[in-house]
Design an enzyme around this catalytic site. Structure first.
Site, PDB file in Angstrom:
ATOM      1  N   SER A 150     -59.692  55.510  12.702  1.00 39.04           N
ATOM      2  CA  SER A 150     -58.530  56.197  12.132  1.00 39.04           C
ATOM      3  C   SER A 150     -57.483  55.200  11.667  1.00 39.04           C
ATOM      4  CB  SER A 150     -57.894  57.131  13.172  1.00 39.04           C
ATOM      5  OG  SER A 150     -57.153  56.388  14.130  1.00 39.04           O
ATOM      6  N   ASP A 151     -56.644  55.641  10.768  1.00 40.93           N
ATOM      7  CA  ASP A 151     -55.452  54.879  10.431  1.00 40.93           C
ATOM      8  C   ASP A 151     -54.511  54.936  11.630  1.00 40.93           C
ATOM      9  OD1 ASP A 151     -53.572  53.434   9.101  1.00 40.93           O
ATOM     10  OD2 ASP A 151     -53.025  55.005   7.691  1.00 40.93           O
TER      11      ASP A 151
END
Length: 292
Positions: free
Chosen positions: A14-15
């Site tokens: 994920s970011d």
């Protein structure tokens, strides 16, 4: 699609702070969660890694039988596979950071990435023999583009500015006037700039422009808040800091103008018909001056 149809066997990451729901993260293919509402380092269990969506909340779903163990096994396998291929791979390629080969690659990639958007009368590349005085105008001519931006900020060992590169190429022919100032590279906010100081910078650039045979305007965007910076949006599609007005004023004084812009986003060009050339550079890295 990514894992089954395309056969990707690596990990999906994920970011920073980009995960918002345990069930969706668990069943939607996320394998490694980064930076959810904490730096992960605190001893307070309520604010540490255990609080991540794919940590204790995910474990509860598995133990309750709401998510199959096979999902957890697949995520663990993908993360471990990535570790074995990188940090634990004894045959991995060793880079040459900050070597001359590194800087040569940086320069070559920058040269290949620049986009020439306008070149009236074959103004570019510049033939120095045609011009007696070359005036460089713009804050980005002397700005370190590695500073600011949030997660994109870097601290390079070497940083060659566009002005340094142009002076190395054209020598004493090159004069400089800042023309405008963008302030410090701040995160999600901007410096309050003094109008009188900005007016003096503009006036200096216009005065020098009257004596120049060619103007190279180096502007565009930067890594300040409300520019190419995370956690804040641009306030306008126009170039900031009065650049449009400055370019138009310079064009009334000198018709031989090359505009060089940096930035990762689109912008309006109301002055396009008034300049001879427009070169968009994106961000050229620490070899910006030599690349240009």
């Amino acid at each position: 699609i990514l894992k089954r149809e395309w056969g990707f066997d690596g990990a999906v990451v994920s970011d920073w702070g980009g995960t918002h729901d345990t069930w969706e993260a668990a069943t939607g293919g996320l394998d490694l969660e980064m930076g959810t509402g904490t730096d992960g380092k605190t001893t307070d269990k309520g604010q540490g890694y255990n609080n991540y969506y794919l940590a204790d909340p995910f474990e509860r779903l598995v133990r309750e039988g709401k998510v199959p163990m096979s999902v957890l096994n697949d995520k663990a396998a993908r993360v471990l596979r990535t570790i074995f291929r990188t940090a634990m791979n004894p045959r991995k390629a060793i880079g040459s950071q900050c070597s001359e080969a590194h800087y040569e690659a940086c320069q070559r990639i920058g040269e290949e990435g620049m986009v020439l958007l306008r070149n009236q009368g074959a103004t570019l590349p510049i033939d120095a023999a045609k011009y007696g005085r070359i005036l460089v105008v713009g804050d980005n001519a002397v700005r370190n583009m590695s500073e600011g931006g949030g997660s994109s900020e870097l601290k390079p060992k070497r940083d060659i500015s566009p002005l340094e590169g142009l002076r190395a190429a054209f020598g004493d022919k090159v004069d400089f006037a800042r023309g405008y100032y963008a302030g410090r590279a701040l995160y999600a906010k901007a410096d309050k700039l003094d109008p009188d100081s900005l007016r003096r910078l503009r006036d200096e650039a216009l005065d020098k422009a009257r004596q120049a045979d060619l103007i190279i305007f180096i502007g565009g965007m930067n890594k300040n808040g409300h520019e190419d910076c995370e956690n804040s949006d641009r306030k306008s599609f126009d170039l900031s800091y009065g650049q449009n007005e400055l370019i138009e004023a310079l064009a009334r004084v000198q018709k031989n103008i090359v505009v060089v812009t940096y930035g990762g986003n689109a912008y309006a060009t109301p002055w396009l018909d008034d300049v001879k050339a427009l070169l968009h550079c994106w961000y050229l890295g620490s070899m910006s001056g030599k690349t240009l």
